[in-house]
Design an enzyme around this catalytic site. Structure first.
Site, short mmCIF file in Angstrom:
data_model
loop_
_atom_site.label_atom_id
_atom_site.label_comp_id
_atom_site.label_asym_id
_atom_site.label_seq_id
_atom_site.Cartn_x
_atom_site.Cartn_y
_atom_site.Cartn_z
CG ASP A 1 -1.77 1.19 1.38
OD1 ASP A 1 -1.99 1.88 0.38
OD2 ASP A 1 -2.25 1.43 2.50
CG ASP B 1 -4.35 5.39 -1.15
OD1 ASP B 1 -3.37 4.61 -1.16
OD2 ASP B 1 -5.34 5.22 -0.42
#
Length: 479
Positions: free
Chosen positions: A95, A311
Site C-alpha cells: 500500500d 493512493d
C-alpha cells in the site's frame, strides 16, 4: 502532538536498520493481486474496501489500511516476504497510502487463523527465530517513536504500540528486530537472495476488520513518505534514494513496484504538497471530452481535510460533490437515453457496445501542466450481470470528514507508470505498458538494470500455483 505521536508509532513499525549484504545492487519482492484466481465478488466489495480505507485515512491516526478489494485486475496487492532464521513466509498487503510493516504474532488474540485468499497464514514467533530480538522501551528506537523517554521504563519492559483506527478496529503489540529475506536484482532480470535486519511490529491483539479471516493476510507493508517510513529510513542511512515507482497492469495482469532511480522512461512531474502525511498533489482543473468543467474556485484548495491524494491502495476515485455532480452530468450527456439504475450505491446501466466509442475521455490537470488521462474503460467497469457501472464516487457519501477531498485510486492509476521522487518532492506519471520493463540506475556504480514485470519471479516460486501473479516489486538499494 497526540496525533503526531500516534502516527509515528504506526509508521515506525517498518524500520530498516542494517543491510547484511556484501555489495550494492537491487532487490525484489513479488506482489500478487489480492483477488487473483478468485470468482468475481459483488460490486459492494469495492465500496466496502474503500470505506474502510477512507475512514482510517481520515482518522486521528491518519493511516489508511485495506479491507475488501476490487475483484478484478486493479485492486489491492500483497507481497511475500521471509522473516526470521530459519526464514518463514509471510504475506503482507502492499500500500502506497501507509508507512508501516507489522505482522501477527504467535500469542495474538483474535488474529485470523485462516484466509479465504488461498494462502497459508503464519504467526511470527520471536523465540522461534535465532536472529529475532525484542526491543526494550529503553532502546533509542522506542524513545524516538514516543518523542522522548517513556515514564517508568526499565530494561525488562518491551517497547509497545497501541493504535485505534478510524473504523474502530485496533492493533496492539510490541516491537521486534529480525531478518527479512527477499531477492536482490543482480543484473538484467536476474536476482539472488539477501536479507536485512528490520525493526517491525509484532501484533499481539487485533479487533474489528483486522481480525476477520475472509480476506486475511499476515500483516501490512506500507510505502508512505513519512520521515519514519521504510524508504525514508533507508535513505537516511544512505542505502537508497528516496524514489520509487509502480506500474499496475489491469489488462494483462502484470506490473512493477520499484524502489530506486527510474531512468527510463522519462516523464514530467508535479510537486507534492509540503508537510502532508500522504501523497497530496495540486489538482487544478477537470476536462471532460475536450471541455473544462466550470467548478467553484475553492474546490481544489489544499488544507485540513481538503485537497487531492494519490493512493494506489484505494480502488475507486472520489470527488467532492461540487465536482462529482458536474462530472457525472457531463459524462452522461454523451448518452442521455440510458436507463440508469442504482446498484449498491453505484450508478449502472445496460450497454452492449464499446464504452470507449461513446463516452468521453476525462483529463485531470495538475500543477506544472501535468495531465492524467482516464479512459472510459477505466472509469466504467462491468458488474457480474454484465451491466456497466461508474467508478467515480461522491466523497460526501463515502465519508463526512472527507467530503471536500479528491482521493484518486487505481481507477485512474492503473496502466500508468507512476514515479514518486521524494528527493525532489515531486510525483509523475505517464501511460505505459506495465507488462514491459523499466530501467533503474544504481547511483553509486552507475549500472542500469532492466526490470520486467514477468521475468523476475513466478507464482510457483512463491508456492502460490493457484494464484495469479500480478505485480513484481523491486527493491533498489545502494551500499
Amino acid at each position: 502532538m497526540g496525533r503526531r505521536i500516534a502516527f509515528s508509532l504506526l509508521l515506525l513499525l517498518w524500520l530498516f536498520m542494517f543491510f547484511d549484504v556484501g555489495s550494492g545492487g537491487s532487490g525484489i519482492l513479488t506482489v500478487h493481486h489480492k483477488f487473483g484466481g478468485r470468482k468475481r465478488s459483488s460490486i459492494g466489495d469495492l465500496r466496502a474496501h474503500d470505506g474502510i480505507r477512507h475512514g482510517r485515512m481520515l482518522s486521528a491516526v491518519d493511516l489508511p489500511m485495506g479491507g475488501l478489494g476490487l475483484p478484478s485486475d486493479a485492486g489491492l496487492y500483497y507481497a511475500q516476504i521471509g522473516i526470521g532464521t530459519p526464514s518463514k513466509n509471510y504475506y503482507v498487503q502492499v500500500d502506497t497510502g501507509s508507512d508501516i510493516l507489522w505482522v501477527n504474532c504467535i500469542q495474538c488474540r483474535q488474529c485470523p487463523r485462516k484466509s479465504d485468499l488461498g494462502i497459508r497464514l503464519t504467526l511470527y514467533d520471536p523465540k522461534g527465530s535465532t536472529s529475532g530480538t525484542l526491543v526494550s522501551c529503553t532502546d533509542e528506537f522506542c524513545s524516538s517513536t514516543n518523542d522522548g523517554p517513556i515514564p517508568g521504563c526499565s530494561q525488562e519492559v518491551l517497547c509497545q504500540y497501541s493504535v485505534m483506527y478510524g473504523d474502530g478496529s485496533t492493533t496492539n503489540g510490541y516491537f521486534v528486530n529480525d531478518f527479512v529475506q527477499y531477492n536482490q536484482v543482480s543484473g538484467n532480470l536476474q536476482t539472488r537472495s539477501v536479507n536485512a535486519s528490520v525493526v517491525f511490529g509484532c501484533g499481539a491483539q487485533q479487533s474489528g476488520d483486522l481480525g476477520s479471516s475472509s480476506e486475511a493476510l499476515d500483516g501490512i507493508l506500507g510505502f508512505g513518505q513519512s520521515n519514519s517510513s521504510m524508504i525514508s529510513q533507508l535513505a537516511a542511512s544512505g542505502k537508497v534514494k528516496k524514489m520509487f515507482a509502480h506500474c499496475l497492469d489491469s489488462v494483462n495482469g502484470g506490473g512493477i513496484f520499484a524502489i530506486g532511480h527510474v531512468v527510463e522512461p522519462k516523464m514530467n512531474t508535479t510537486p507534492l504538497v509540503p508537510n502532508q502525511a500522504h501523497y497530496n498533489v495540486n489538482l487544478k482543473a477537470i476536462e471532460v471530452g475536450g471541455s473544462f468543467l466550470q467548478l467553484p474556485s475553492d474546490v481544489f484548495d489544499t488544507g485540513d481535510r481538503k485537497g487531492t491524494i494519490i493512493d494506489s491502495g484505494t480502488t475507486l476515485a472520489y470527488l467532492p460533490d461540487t465536482a462529482y455532480t458536474p462530472l457525472m452530468n457531463k459524462i452522461m450527456s454523451y448518452k442521455p437515453n440510458l436507463n440508469l439504475q442504482t446498484i449498491q450505491d453505484f450508478e449502472c446501466f445496460e450497454y452492449a457496445g464499446s464504452v470507449d466509442d461513446v463516452f468521453p475521455l476525462v483529463k485531470l490537470h495538475f500543477k506544472n501542466s501535468l495531465t492524467l488521462t482516464v479512459n472510459p474503460h477505466d472509469y466504467l467497469f462491468q458488474n457480474n450481470d454484465g451491466s456497466w457501472c461508474v467508478g467515480w464516487q461522491n466523497s460526501g457519501v463515502q465519508s463526512k470528514d472527507g467530503k471536500d477531498m479528491f482521493l484518486l485510486g487505481d481507477l485512474v492509476l492503473s496502466n500508468k507508470l507512476v514515479v514518486y521522487d521524494l528527493e525532489k518532492q515531486v510525483i509523475g506519471w505517464k501511460n505505459y505498458n506495465c507488462s514491459s520493463s523499466i530501467k533503474v540506475q544504481d547511483d553509486k556504480t552507475g549500472a542500469v538494470y532492466s526490470v520486467g514485470a514477468h521475468d523476475i519471479s513466478s507464482a510457483s516460486r512463491l508456492e502460490l500455483r493457484c494464484m495469479m501473479l500480478l505485480l513484481t516489486a523491486i527493491f533498489i538499494y545502494f551500499l
